[in-house]
Design a protein around this motif. Structure first.
Motif, PDB file in Angstrom:
ATOM      1  N   GLY A 310       0.791  -1.226   0.000  1.00  0.00           N
ATOM      2  CA  GLY A 310       0.000   0.000   0.000  1.00  0.00           C
ATOM      3  C   GLY A 310       0.821   1.272   0.000  1.00  0.00           C
ATOM      4  N   TYR A 311       2.154   1.148  -0.122  1.00  0.00           N
ATOM      5  CA  TYR A 311       3.024   2.312  -0.111  1.00  0.00           C
ATOM      6  C   TYR A 311       3.970   2.269  -1.303  1.00  0.00           C
ATOM      7  N   LEU A 312       4.470   3.430  -1.681  1.00  0.00           N
ATOM      8  CA  LEU A 312       5.464   3.535  -2.743  1.00  0.00           C
ATOM      9  C   LEU A 312       6.861   3.571  -2.124  1.00  0.00           C
ATOM     10  N   PHE A 313       7.702   2.641  -2.531  1.00  0.00           N
ATOM     11  CA  PHE A 313       9.101   2.616  -2.116  1.00  0.00           C
ATOM     12  C   PHE A 313       9.941   3.101  -3.291  1.00  0.00           C
ATOM     13  N   PRO A 314      10.484   4.315  -3.211  1.00  0.00           N
ATOM     14  CA  PRO A 314      11.275   4.822  -4.333  1.00  0.00           C
ATOM     15  C   PRO A 314      12.493   3.934  -4.619  1.00  0.00           C
ATOM     16  N   ALA A 315      12.920   3.940  -5.862  1.00  0.00           N
ATOM     17  CA  ALA A 315      14.093   3.161  -6.263  1.00  0.00           C
ATOM     18  C   ALA A 315      15.266   3.478  -5.342  1.00  0.00           C
ATOM     19  N   GLY A 316      15.952   2.432  -4.893  1.00  0.00           N
ATOM     20  CA  GLY A 316      17.110   2.600  -4.026  1.00  0.00           C
ATOM     21  C   GLY A 316      16.777   2.635  -2.546  1.00  0.00           C
ATOM     22  N   THR A 317      15.482   2.624  -2.188  1.00  0.00           N
ATOM     23  CA  THR A 317      15.106   2.660  -0.771  1.00  0.00           C
ATOM     24  C   THR A 317      15.694   1.455  -0.035  1.00  0.00           C
ATOM     25  N   PHE A 318      16.411   1.729   1.031  1.00  0.00           N
ATOM     26  CA  PHE A 318      16.985   0.670   1.867  1.00  0.00           C
ATOM     27  C   PHE A 318      15.933   0.266   2.886  1.00  0.00           C
ATOM     28  N   VAL A 319      15.627  -1.026   2.932  1.00  0.00           N
ATOM     29  CA  VAL A 319      14.564  -1.545   3.786  1.00  0.00           C
ATOM     30  C   VAL A 319      15.135  -2.639   4.680  1.00  0.00           C
ATOM     31  N   LEU A 320      14.672  -2.681   5.913  1.00  0.00           N
ATOM     32  CA  LEU A 320      15.018  -3.770   6.806  1.00  0.00           C
ATOM     33  C   LEU A 320      13.773  -4.630   7.041  1.00  0.00           C
ATOM     34  N   VAL A 321      13.864  -5.905   6.692  1.00  0.00           N
ATOM     35  CA  VAL A 321      12.799  -6.849   7.017  1.00  0.00           C
ATOM     36  C   VAL A 321      13.072  -7.347   8.430  1.00  0.00           C
ATOM     37  N   ASN A 322      12.272  -6.892   9.362  1.00  0.00           N
ATOM     38  CA  ASN A 322      12.491  -7.198  10.773  1.00  0.00           C
ATOM     39  C   ASN A 322      11.834  -8.541  11.090  1.00  0.00           C
ATOM     40  N   THR A 323      12.563  -9.626  10.808  1.00  0.00           N
ATOM     41  CA  THR A 323      11.999 -10.954  11.029  1.00  0.00           C
ATOM     42  C   THR A 323      11.840 -11.248  12.519  1.00  0.00           C
ATOM     43  N   PHE A 324      12.599 -10.567  13.354  1.00  0.00           N
ATOM     44  CA  PHE A 324      12.442 -10.728  14.800  1.00  0.00           C
ATOM     45  C   PHE A 324      11.035 -10.334  15.222  1.00  0.00           C
ATOM     46  N   ALA A 325      10.576  -9.175  14.733  1.00  0.00           N
ATOM     47  CA  ALA A 325       9.214  -8.733  15.042  1.00  0.00           C
ATOM     48  C   ALA A 325       8.188  -9.596  14.323  1.00  0.00           C
ATOM     49  N   ALA A 326       8.462  -9.949  13.068  1.00  0.00           N
ATOM     50  CA  ALA A 326       7.505 -10.735  12.285  1.00  0.00           C
ATOM     51  C   ALA A 326       7.251 -12.101  12.916  1.00  0.00           C
ATOM     52  N   ASN A 327       8.296 -12.691  13.494  1.00  0.00           N
ATOM     53  CA  ASN A 327       8.150 -13.990  14.145  1.00  0.00           C
ATOM     54  C   ASN A 327       7.407 -13.906  15.478  1.00  0.00           C
ATOM     55  N   ARG A 328       7.132 -12.684  15.934  1.00  0.00           N
ATOM     56  CA  ARG A 328       6.324 -12.485  17.158  1.00  0.00           C
ATOM     57  C   ARG A 328       4.963 -11.860  16.815  1.00  0.00           C
ATOM     58  N   ASP A 329       4.564 -11.919  15.558  1.00  0.00           N
ATOM     59  CA  ASP A 329       3.330 -11.265  15.127  1.00  0.00           C
ATOM     60  C   ASP A 329       2.122 -11.979  15.741  1.00  0.00           C
TER      61      ASP A 329
END
Length: 417
Positions: A310-329
């Motif tokens: 639902g959001y636009l991530f401009p080219a080159g945007t550095f993203v962190l996939v926080n699997t620590f939080a995701a595994n506690r969802d």
């Protein structure tokens, strides 16, 4: 012509914010991350957007529009060129697209049951030998006495390196891994890393030359055999892959074993449950990797303007996939903060990554961890943590830097019991 996105820019979307320093451990950010997760599936962290929900984290790891930035651990420390950067950027972890797909296709054929089945005896021998060394003392540091020396002999046995040379691989991996793991408070000597890596490469060249005319049942022989549509691995690729397997299979297992032992120690009922029900070993591995993962963050970068979640991530945007939080969802896991090795509602954990870069050695890692936890809970029946166990930064491979434990029992259990 591409249609302009109507999705809000992720940087202008008034998302929850996470504020933490570069040395923060996963436990340091847990409460803030879960609070942000309850408000939105994405937050704005100190380095850029962080994906917090399980569903979006899983989707991003599978989305080829978001790629692993090459040489990210070196770039974070100001190194963006030179021989070490080139070597890391051209490793299996650094490659993307068709070159990466080609290598994965070839390497996947080498990870056969035949290549790993002979390791069971070695795994048991190694972990029992490490426990033997500390039994009489009644105490040890799990990190230095058990977890750190545990995986190297197993990786060497997997590759087919002779036992007499295992110490060489331990020294090389210790040095080279400094380039692969971002730790804000650690400086490294690039020349020393290249020297160690060069010695490892030369050793692998000799191993390959010896195997060419005498293939055996080890992983290196399987890599030499590997073929797909007439394509084979070159000597440069064999060299690169062996180094990659050693790095990935050593430090991850070290840190996860210590993390898993810690969470079991801190839940004595679960330690006892695993001791009494060793058939739960694989579930104990999955649950400890969900609850206390050594890999908590996966970096990605948008290869182009991407509409995602639902959001636009401009080219080159550095993203962190926080699997620590995701595994506690809590939307995915009932009572997500509870540690329970008999949990039966486990969808696939995200600790091994996902998509094109899903960990090739995941099944071997599970086997190593499960066997170690079974031996430790059986042979050390009454265990408690006897001192602080601070963790490394979540931005690199994390886990306890030290884990002092004490153990007592009426009668020690032997390796043969």
């Amino acid at each position: 012509m591409p249609v302009a996105s109507t999705a809000p820019n992720v940087f202008e979307a008034d998302l929850p914010t996470l504020s933490y320093g570069l040395t923060a451990s996963p436990h340091d950010i847990l409460d803030d991350a879960l609070e942000a997760q309850a408000r939105a599936p994405i937050a704005m962290g100190p380095l850029g957007p962080e994906i917090l929900s399980y569903d979006l984290a899983r989707d991003m790891l599978r989305d080829n529009r978001f790629r692993l930035p090459p040489g990210i651990t070196l770039a974070a420390q100001g190194i963006t060129s030179g021989p070490l950067y080139d070597k890391l950027a051209n490793s299996l972890l650094g490659l993307d697209g068709p070159p990466h797909i080609r290598l994965r296709k070839l390497v996947f054929k080498a990870f056969t049951p035949r290549a790993t089945a002979h390791l069971q005896d070695t795994i048991r021998e190694v972990v029992n030998g490490l426990v033997d060394r500390v039994m009489d003392a009644g105490r040890c540091d799990v990190v230095t006495d058990i977890a750190r020396p545990y995986p190297t002999p197993i990786m060497c046995a997997l590759l087919g390196a002779p036992r007499a040379d295992w110490h060489l691989f331990a020294d090389w991996t210790e040095e080279v891994f400094k380039a692969l793991n971002f730790q804000p408070d650690v400086n490294f000597d690039e020349a020393e890393i290249m020297k160690a890596w060069g010695e490892l490469d030369a050793y692998v060249d000799d191993m390959v030359a010896a195997r060419r005319g005498n293939l055996t049942e080890d992983l290196l022989s399987e890599l030499i055999r590997a073929e797909s549509d007439g394509d084979r691995l070159s000597i440069d690729e064999l060299r690169m892959l062996v180094a990659g397997f050693l790095m990935a299979g050593t430090d991850t297992t070290r840190n996860q074993l210590a993390a898993s032992v810690q969470v079991l120690c801190e839940h004595p009922d679960q330690w006892t449950k695993l001791r009494d029900e060793p058939e739960l070993a694989m579930q104990a591995v999955e649950e400890s990797m969900r609850h206390s993962p050594a890999a908590s963050i996966v970096p990605r970068a948008a290869s182009t303007d991407v509409e995602f979640g639902g959001y636009l991530f401009p080219a080159g945007t550095f993203v962190l996939v926080n699997t620590f939080a995701a595994n506690r969802d809590p939307a995915i896991y009932r009572d997500a903060d509870r540690f329970d090795i008999s949990r039966d509602d486990l969808p696939p954990i995200l600790t091994f990554g996902g998509g094109a870069h899903y960990c090739l050695g995941a099944n071997l890692a599970r086997r190593e961890l499960a066997e170690a936890l079974v031996v430790l809970t059986r042979r050390l029946p009454h265990v408690h943590r006897s001192g602080p166990a601070p963790w490394k930064s979540l931005l690199g491979m994390t886990g306890p830097t030290t884990l002092p434990i004490e153990f007592t029992s009426d009668q020690f259990v032997t390796a043969d019991a």
